[in-house]
Design a protein around this motif. Structure first.
Motif: not given
Ligand code: F6P
Length: 361
Positions: A72-74, A137-141, A181-185, A234-236, A257-259, A284-289
């Motif tokens: 959970s990230n909430r 842990k994080t895909i963003d490194n 692609v993802m990666g936040r900032y 990159a999304e950021g 913030i969700r980019l 999107g979330h394919l990158q986390r799957g």
């Molecule tokens: O921090 C990992 C990450 O996948 C980021 O790359 C992305 O900006 C964010 O989480 C997306 O978050 P959520 O799963 O809440 O949409």
């Protein structure tokens, strides 16, 4: 006999189960510890959700994506989302409840697998006396103090394969394909994925781009006979003098913030400036799957094993970090002092430029 808890906080990513697998096996086989799995990140500590984790519970979980414990990230216990009588969202400090659950479960330590948000919470709990060890842990490194986080390599593999697939359709239709692609900032995923996939343009948050120059670069490629282009954004990433594109605000989250959406801005500008047809794909979330790469499985296993050793050594407030080829203890404080972004003198930028890749500057 020690009893340790393990949880996965923040967003999921490939390799969390490999960490859990390593934690349980190292704990049972090498230290004679007992392991308790806390469900849904810190939410499990607040809401008392947990399960025991025995040797057989982790058999065969290494290749599985996601996390068998839920995430959970909430669920920041210091800013915990609750509803008032009228159903309106408000927040409470429930950190005392985390300590209470820790004591109720008779834990001697807690291993928190997570990124920036989880480490912020872990560090605060650590100063309140909780015996806590992190796993990066994080895909963003983007976590400071470690060369790499697990999950990143798997995300880069997915991005690379997507770019490979888009090459053929871009080529057939003589189009510009923009891949967001993802990666936040941080631009790590775009940079690694872009280089591995042979992106012609890579746009990252660390280098604000000039839309006119991006159009000009693609037009020149066209004139030179290259009838298609691949742009990895990159999304950021943001244009010079412009802002990042915010998709939504998640009030319950550590970083609200969700980019998302800059890919559309870039594609539209390219069409306007070049007259070429452009399409956007947001990965999107394919990158986390999916299943973690072999590299991530090994890194996650090394991190998980070392985290248990840190518990055994009483190294609380630390996490196992990758430095060169070694796994070394680093303080949680060091990890959260700032985000690890792509340095402008990175040799990777230099090598990509030498391949003709354009960064929009
Ligand atoms: O921090 C990992 C990450 O996948 C980021 O790359 C992305 O900006 C964010 O989480 C997306 O978050 P959520 O799963 O809440 O949409």
């Amino acid at each position: 006999m020690k009893r340790i808890g393990v949880l996965s906080g923040g967003g999921d990513c490939p390799g969390i189960n490999a960490v859990i697998h390593a934690v349980v096996k190292r704990a049972i086989l090498n230290h004679g510890f007992e392991v308790v799995g806390i469900l849904d990140g810190f939410e499990g500590m607040v809401e008392e959700k947990w399960r025991s984790l025995n040797y057989n519970d982790v058999s065969g979980i290494m290749p599985l994506g996601g996390t068998i414990l839920g995430a959970s990230n909430r669920a920041n216990p210091f800013h915990y989302p609750v509803c008032d009588e009228k159903g309106k969202l408000c927040f409470e400090d429930r950190s005392a409840k985390v300590i209470e659950t820790y004591e109720k479960l008779k834990l001697d330590a807690l291993i928190a697998i997570g990124g920036d948000g989880t480490f912020h919470v872990a560090e605060k709990l650590s100063t309140m006396g909780l015996q806590i060890v992190g796993v990066p842990k994080t895909i963003d490194n983007d976590l400071n103090g470690t060369d790499l986080t697990f999950g990143f390599d798997s995300a880069v593999k997915i991005v690379t394969e997507a770019i490979d697939a888009l090459h053929t359709t871009a080529q057939s239709h003589h189009r510009v394909m923009v891949v967001e692609v993802m990666g936040r900032y941080a631009g790590w995923i775009a940079l690694y994925g872009g280089i591995a996939g042979g992106g012609d343009v890579i746009l990252i948050p660390e280098i604000p781009f000039d839309l006119a120059k991006v159009g000009e670069f693609i037009r020149k490629r066209q004139q030179a006979g290259k009838r298609f282009s691949i742009v990895v954004v990159a999304e950021g990433a943001r244009p010079q003098g412009g802002d990042m594109v915010v998709q939504k605000i998640v009030k319950e989250s550590h970083d609200q913030i969700r980019l998302g959406g800059i890919g559309h801005v870039v594609a539209q500008s390219i069409e306007e400036k070049t007259g070429l047809e452009a399409r956007t794909v947001i990965l999107g979330h394919l990158q986390r799957g999916g299943s973690p790469t072999a590299f991530d499985r090994i890194l996650a296993t090394r991190f998980g094993a070392k985290a248990v050793d840190l518990v055994a050594e009483g190294m609380f407030g630390y996490f196992p970090a990758l430095r060169g080829k070694d796994i070394v203890p680093v303080t949680l404080k060091e990890a959260i002092v700032s985000l690890k972004v792509v340095p402008l003198d990175s040799p990777l930028l230099d090598v990509a430029r030498s391949m003709g890749t354009y960064f929009g500057d």
